[in-house]
Design an enzyme around this catalytic site. Structure first.
Site, mmCIF file in Angstrom:
data_model
loop_
_atom_site.group_PDB
_atom_site.id
_atom_site.type_symbol
_atom_site.label_atom_id
_atom_site.label_comp_id
_atom_site.label_asym_id
_atom_site.label_seq_id
_atom_site.Cartn_x
_atom_site.Cartn_y
_atom_site.Cartn_z
ATOM 1 N N ASP A 206 -0.025 7.067 5.288
ATOM 2 C CA ASP A 206 -0.587 7.733 4.114
ATOM 3 C C ASP A 206 -1.377 6.757 3.241
ATOM 4 O O ASP A 206 -0.989 5.603 3.068
ATOM 5 C CB ASP A 206 0.574 8.320 3.289
ATOM 6 C CG ASP A 206 0.084 9.127 2.111
ATOM 7 O OD1 ASP A 206 -0.601 10.135 2.343
ATOM 8 O OD2 ASP A 206 0.370 8.750 0.956
ATOM 9 N N GLU A 248 -4.648 7.746 7.374
ATOM 10 C CA GLU A 248 -5.393 8.563 6.427
ATOM 11 C C GLU A 248 -6.323 7.629 5.673
ATOM 12 O O GLU A 248 -5.900 6.899 4.779
ATOM 13 C CB GLU A 248 -4.452 9.264 5.439
ATOM 14 C CG GLU A 248 -5.219 10.219 4.555
ATOM 15 C CD GLU A 248 -4.562 10.518 3.208
ATOM 16 O OE1 GLU A 248 -4.853 11.581 2.654
ATOM 17 O OE2 GLU A 248 -3.801 9.680 2.682
#
Ligand code: NOJ
Length: 551
Positions: A206, A248
């Site tokens: 993330d 990401e």
């Protein structure tokens, strides 16, 4: 350690990903919240659908202010979702069915409820103080943009207990970890080891670009950030070969591609620049937005792969678009102000396509044939609707719709007890849009999806092949060739709502037979002269180009 089939270390190039939240998928104990036991009972469905790798959204203990991206303990499971043992059983059962599992890992920040932060703020000499970034002033590092612009006014938040500001790139209750501290770097590697030891196949990492911060810079994509993940990759290759890192990285193509390194950083990145341009091409009925971005993103190291997606659990982000492109997106896809969120659009795929089956199929046709490994967001295989009035991004995170029964078959709890209400809008009502109903209808979207996945899997070219965008005689047509070893696939898409005629110069394939892949139907042999096609509105076709063996 068990980790699915490790015989081919490039496995991630051929997979179809399925993204889901344990909380939203299936509730086994009737408390209104999905759990690992429930999810495990649904693995047969995922195997039937033919997806290969599940991406689990964060399932760690958390106060759930950011749907679990505010982690309060990296070494455990949120009690609502089950136990570590339930998790292990789930991974084992997934592997038994040939399905791999990657888990979300939040590197950049923790919840302000995490014991590390509580300890850090409690007294100035705390051992954990330097695990976070503190300042007496909120005027430092102001060149870093604010990502959650709807709610946050600054990347600094005042902490009354510590009597200092702390740094956060996302919500104020998500203090950033201080990666300049080697203890933090080591701890996060240990977190990785902990989960890898359960047998998982990798991580969705993330908020990668933000882990280091430097005053006077954008505090994104810093060299130190690359270095940290290259070290993480080295650890993975040495200690857990065959596992992957998927990042990401919501950045423009050049910065994004830098995270592949020389094939020694991330195995995979989400193709954020491509995603909105698929929607723009459809809105403008013009092939150029997709063609341009594909040409900018097609050269990556051999060991690397894009993850391509249309929708996920977040808003459809428009950060990687210019003003003109953004205007097109707002105008076409966010007609109600509630549909907007930060710099994006909080809607599911079917509503974005105005529930037009042809447009939905066209979008998936692109997703399943452009370079990369495609990702399906849970429920989008059914054409699930959303609820823009639920706040934050909850409207696209409602319970999975299994059947026309109570609570869409998701849970036996009272409907008031569900973590979020099921979708009852008449156009998307769960009584019609659900797995049970759609499985029974041969021409449902769900059965179409299963079919298209199966067809994609017949050819390695979709996952591994080179792409050449063709120059169509008609700009409403996107056409390209995917090529791998002796496989050649021609893909054509009519981006317009009306029928289109066009010609393609396929002279270099003269003598070959285009075989339409859904029906295995032969078309006339290719000649030196341009080949002509007609496609009705929003239709697409895939052809395998086969050698003509009859001559
Ligand atoms: C990216 C996640 O996809 C999003 O859902 C989350 O809010 C932010 N990271 C902050 O954790």
């Amino acid at each position: 350690m068990e980790a699915g089939n490790k015989s081919d270390n490039f496995w991630y190039k051929d997979v179809v990903f399925y993204e889901l939240h344990v909380r939203t998928f299936c509730d086994s104990n009737g408390d209104g919240v999905g759990d690992f036991k429930g999810l495990t009972t649904k693995l047969d469905y995922l195997q039937w659908l033919d997806v290969d790798c599940i991406w689990l959204l964060p399932f760690y203990p958390s106060p759930l202010k950011d749907d679990g991206y505010d982690v309060s303990d990296f070494y455990s499971i949120h009690p609502d979702l089950g136990t570590i043992e339930d998790f292990r059983v789930f991974v084992h059962e997934a592997h038994k069915r040939g399905i791999k599992v990657i888990v979300d890992l939040v590197f950049n920040h923790v919840s302000s409820e995490h014991s590390w932060f509580k300890e850090a703020r409690s007294h100035p000499e705390s051992q954990k103080k330097s695990w976070f970034i503190w300042s007496d002033t909120n005027k430092k590092n102001i060149s870093a943009r604010i990502i959650f612009s709807d709610t946050e006014k600054s990347n600094w938040a005042w902490d009354d207990e510590a009597k200092a500001y702390y740094w956060h790139r996302f919500y104020g209750y998500q203090p950033d970890l201080n990666y300049d501290n080697p203890e933090v770097r080591e701890e996060m590697k240990n977190v990785m080891r902990f989960w890898l030891d359960t047998g998982i196949d990798g991580f969705r990492c993330d908020a990668v670009p933000y882990i280091f911060d430097r005053d006077g810079t954008s505090s994104e994509n810093l060299p130190e950030t690359h270095l940290f993940f290259r070290e993480g990759r080295k650890m993975l290759d040495e200690e857990y070969p065959g596992r992957i890192l998927l990042a990401e990285v919501n950045q423009w193509p050049t910065e994004a591609i830098s995270y592949f390194g020389n094939g020694d950083e991330f195995h995979m990145l989400f193709n954020f620049p491509l995603m909105p341009r698929i929607f723009i091409a459809l809105a403008k009925e013009h092939y150029q937005p997709v063609a341009d971005i594909i040409n900018q993103t097609k050269s990556i190291p051999e060991a690397c792969q894009w993850a391509i997606f249309l929708r996920n659990h977040d808003e459809l982000t428009l950060e990687m678009t210019n003003d003109e492109e953004r205007d097109v997106m707002w105008r076409e896809y966010a007609k109600h102000p509630k549909m907007r969120f930060n710099l994006g659009i909080r809607r599911r795929l079917a509503p974005l396509a105005d529930n037009d089956r042809l447009r939905i199929e066209l979008l998936y046709g692109l997703l399943f044939s452009l370079p990369g490994s495609p990702l399906i967001y849970y429920g989008d295989e059914l054409g699930m609707g959303d609820n823009i009035f639920l706040g934050d991004r909850n409207g696209v995170r409602t319970p999975m719709q299994w059947s026309p029964d109570k609570n869409a078959g998701f849970s036996s709890a009272d409907s008031e007890q569900l973590y979020l209400p099921v979708i009852t809008n008449p156009n998307y009502h769960y009584e019609a849009i659900n797995v049970y109903a759609e499985k029974r209808l041969p021409y449902s979207l769900l059965n179409w999806m299963k079919n298209v996945i199966g067809i994609r899997k017949q050819k390695k070219a979709f996952g591994r092949g080179y792409i050449e965008i063709l120059k169509p005689s008609n700009t409403k047509i996107l056409a390209f060739i995917r090529e791998y070893d002796d496989e050649r696939i021609l893909c054509i898409f009519n981006l317009s709502r009306h029928a289109q005629y066009f010609e393609l110069n396929l002279g270099q394939y003269a003598g070959m037979i285009p075989v339409e892949m859904f029906g295995n139907t032969n078309f006339p042999a290719i000649k030196k002269e341009p080949y002509s096609f007609t496609l009705t509105g929003h239709r697409f076709m895939w052809f395998e180009l086969r050698k003509n063996t009859s001559v």
